[in-house]
Every structure is written in structure tokens, then in C-alpha cells.
Design a protein around this motif. Structure first.
Motif, PDB file in Angstrom:
ATOM      1  N   GLY A  80      -6.025   2.458  -1.280  1.00 58.62           N
ATOM      2  CA  GLY A  80      -5.172   1.184  -2.089  1.00 58.62           C
ATOM      3  C   GLY A  80      -5.890   0.588  -2.999  1.00 58.62           C
ATOM      4  N   LYS A  81      -7.193   1.012  -3.269  1.00 54.82           N
ATOM      5  CA  LYS A  81      -8.271   0.197  -4.160  1.00 54.82           C
ATOM      6  C   LYS A  81      -7.510   0.867  -5.463  1.00 54.82           C
ATOM      7  CE  LYS A  81     -12.000  -0.661  -1.376  1.00 54.82           C
ATOM      8  NZ  LYS A  81     -13.440  -0.513  -1.205  1.00 54.82           N
TER       9      LYS A  81
ATOM     10  N   LEU B 109       0.428  -1.300  -0.094  1.00 52.49           N
ATOM     11  CA  LEU B 109       0.025  -0.006   0.061  1.00 52.49           C
ATOM     12  C   LEU B 109       0.879   1.342  -0.095  1.00 52.49           C
ATOM     13  CD1 LEU B 109      -2.690   1.587   0.109  1.00 52.49           C
ATOM     14  CD2 LEU B 109      -2.506   0.978   2.845  1.00 52.49           C
ATOM     15  N   GLY B 110       1.965   1.237   0.921  1.00 49.60           N
ATOM     16  CA  GLY B 110       2.772   2.434   0.675  1.00 49.60           C
ATOM     17  C   GLY B 110       3.313   2.524  -0.409  1.00 49.60           C
ATOM     18  N   ALA B 111       3.745   1.718  -1.248  1.00 48.89           N
ATOM     19  CA  ALA B 111       4.545   1.746  -2.490  1.00 48.89           C
ATOM     20  C   ALA B 111       3.638   2.268  -3.444  1.00 48.89           C
ATOM     21  CB  ALA B 111       5.216   0.502  -2.960  1.00 48.89           C
TER      22      ALA B 111
ATOM     23  N   GLN C  57       1.917   7.613  -6.506  1.00 50.54           N
ATOM     24  CA  GLN C  57       0.956   8.581  -7.014  1.00 50.54           C
ATOM     25  C   GLN C  57       1.100   9.996  -6.520  1.00 50.54           C
ATOM     26  OE1 GLN C  57      -1.006   7.919  -9.577  1.00 50.54           O
ATOM     27  NE2 GLN C  57      -0.522   5.828  -9.709  1.00 50.54           N
ATOM     28  N   LEU C  58       1.849  10.109  -5.299  1.00 56.73           N
ATOM     29  CA  LEU C  58       1.804  11.435  -4.726  1.00 56.73           C
ATOM     30  C   LEU C  58       2.307  12.517  -5.322  1.00 56.73           C
ATOM     31  CD1 LEU C  58       3.032  10.541  -0.968  1.00 56.73           C
ATOM     32  CD2 LEU C  58       0.948  11.232  -1.794  1.00 56.73           C
ATOM     33  N   PRO C  59       3.231  12.361  -6.278  1.00 57.12           N
ATOM     34  CA  PRO C  59       3.809  13.614  -7.003  1.00 57.12           C
ATOM     35  C   PRO C  59       2.602  14.228  -7.691  1.00 57.12           C
ATOM     36  CG  PRO C  59       5.366  11.786  -7.163  1.00 57.12           C
ATOM     37  CD  PRO C  59       4.044  11.133  -6.556  1.00 57.12           C
ATOM     38  N   TYR C  60       1.679  12.995  -8.416  1.00 53.74           N
ATOM     39  CA  TYR C  60       0.663  13.674  -9.366  1.00 53.74           C
ATOM     40  C   TYR C  60      -0.497  14.038  -8.487  1.00 53.74           C
ATOM     41  CZ  TYR C  60       3.574  11.156 -12.460  1.00 53.74           C
ATOM     42  OH  TYR C  60       4.679  10.758 -13.031  1.00 53.74           O
TER      43      TYR C  60
END
Length: 264
Positions: free
Chosen positions: A50-51, A3-5, A10-13
């Protein structure tokens, strides 16, 4: 993938979207941070993010929609001219139509995915997108500086900018050319690549321009990861090459919506 990965990829976007939506890097990042904190504190939210990518944005939307006015009005420190203009305009206008346009252009979600993220039905989101396009057409005309060393891309951007009712104050392929144009004219918007002819940098050209005065900048680049590092102030408006014209159109609308009333 853990889930962390998944979330980290997606965090930058999500941060790019949050900055474009709020008109502020600090405010956008604050909402992303609040989204992650909410997910850590709530098992259901943690399962949701996470989905899918759309699920992560959906959780962000729930956090942002419930608190955006309060957070925007309590930003740390003295706001910049750009942030102050954003806060003033956000307080007077619902951003739902611009949000729908961003999700379907900048973030490339389908209408159905955007509807899920926003908690609305597809027909309503489609109407919001059309309303946003109408808002773009009503934007006050401005002069645009294009910093791009690929002639075909430069001409494509010129045609797009003129089709939106704006003028071109100059087209530069190098940092030096860009500064020469700014010394002669005062653009109301800058579209800039980061890799230019003769090895010069669009980042340095923009830094030079911003040292003269405040002006919204949209970076259009094939290397977005070079700007989404967290090591320096990141651009509010970032379009990835190869781009769709509607994505650039949406970014122009956002940039002009949030621009300061003070000219360069």
C-alpha cells in the motif's frame, strides 16, 4: 483511498508486466494472484504493497523470484507453442536484464525505483538495462507487419523496426489490407493498433492472422483498457500511446525472445 482501491487501480498494469515477463497470460496472472495471496497472509507485506506502486511491484518480484521456475514448469494443461518456447528459453537464461528493461521502459520506473523493486543497487540495474539493449541488437532479424492507420505513427514505427535490423513485410491501415499482406508474406512479428481506418478493428485483424498461424503480436493503442478487461484472452505485449520508442523496442525484444520457433 483504501488499500483495496489502490491495489485494484494498479492490477491491470501489474498483470501486463507479469505477462510480458513470463511470456504467458496464465503464468503471469498466477504470479499476480500469488502476490495478493501472500500479502493477505502477511501483515508486513500487506502494509508494503500500500505504500507505493513500486512497493507493489517489489512484493511481486519477491514472489516471482522465489518460485518462477517451479511454477513455469507446472503450468495447468498443455502449453501453447508460445508458452512452451517461453518456458524453454527461461530455463536456459536468467531474465534479470529483461526484467530491468521492462521496469524502466514498459512500466516507466526510474533506475532507482527499479533497483528497489529488484532488490539491487542502481548501478547494477543500469548495467542490466544496457545488457538487455545489447541482447535486442543481437536478436535474429525477422519481417514485421505494421497495422496502423495514422501515417506519421506508421512511419515512426517503420523507422524504429528498420533501425533494429528487421524488415517490413507490409504496412496496413485496415483489416482487409492486413490479411492481404499476410496472404502474400509470412511476418515474424505484428505491431497492431486496435482502431483502424474505415472503422475496422485491429483485434479482428489479429484474430484473422492468428487463425492462419502462430506469430507474436504487440498491440500499440491509446485505449489499453479495452484490452485489459479479463473478458477475453489478453495480449502479452501491450504498449500505450503516446509511446516512447524505447518502450516499443523493449516490447519487440520480449516478443522475439519468447516467440515460437515455428514460423507463421
Amino acid at each position: 483511498m483504501s488499500l483495496g482501491a489502490q491495489v485494484a487501480s494498479q492490477l491491470p498494469y501489474l498483470r501486463r508486466y507479469a505477462r510480458a515477463l513470463t511470456g504467458s497470460q496464465s503464468t503471469g496472472d498466477a504470479f499476480v494472484r500469488a502476490t495478493l495471496e501472500a500479502a493477505l497472509a502477511d501483515a508486513d507485506l500487506r502494509d508494503t504493497i500500500g505504500k507505493s506502486r513500486a512497493s507493489l511491484y517489489h512484493v511481486f518480484d519477491r514472489v516471482w523470484s522465489s518460485a518462477h521456475l517451479e511454477t513455469a514448469n507446472h503450468a495447468d494443461g498443455e502449453p501453447s507453442l508460445h508458452e512452451a518456447a517461453a518456458q524453454e528459453r527461461l530455463s536456459a537464461m536468467t531474465p534479470a536484464n529483461r526484467q530491468a528493461l521492462l521496469l524502466t521502459t514498459l512500466e516507466d520506473f526510474s533506475i532507482d525505483e527499479a533497483a528497489f523493486i529488484m532488490g539491487r543497487d542502481g548501478a547494477e540495474v543500469e548495467q542490466l538495462v544496457q545488457d538487455a539493449i545489447g541482447e535486442i541488437e543481437r536478436e535474429s532479424a525477422t519481417s514485421v507487419l505494421i497495422i496502423e492507420d495514422e501515417p506519421l505513427i506508421s512511419m515512426q514505427l517503420e523507422d524504429l523496426v528498420r533501425s533494429l535490423g528487421h524488415d517490413i513485410c507490409g504496412m496496413a491501415a485496415t483489416r482487409t489490407q492486413a490479411i492481404e499482406i499476410v496472404e502474400r508474406t509470412r511476418p515474424g512479428l505484428v505491431l497492431a493498433d486496435i482502431q483502424l481506418a474505415d472503422g475496422s478493428s485491429g483485434l479482428d485483424a489479429v484474430d484473422d492472422i492468428l487463425s492462419i498461424g502462430s506469430v507474436p503480436v504487440i498491440f500499440i493503442t491509446a485505449y489499453p483498457e479495452r484490452l485489459l478487461t479479463g473478458d477475453r484472452p489478453e495480449p502479452t505485449y501491450l504498449v500505450t500511446k503516446p509511446f516512447q520508442e524505447r518502450t516499443v523496442r523493449a516490447a519487440i525484444s520480449q516478443a522475439l525472445f519468447f516467440r515460437s520457433s515455428q514460423p507463421l
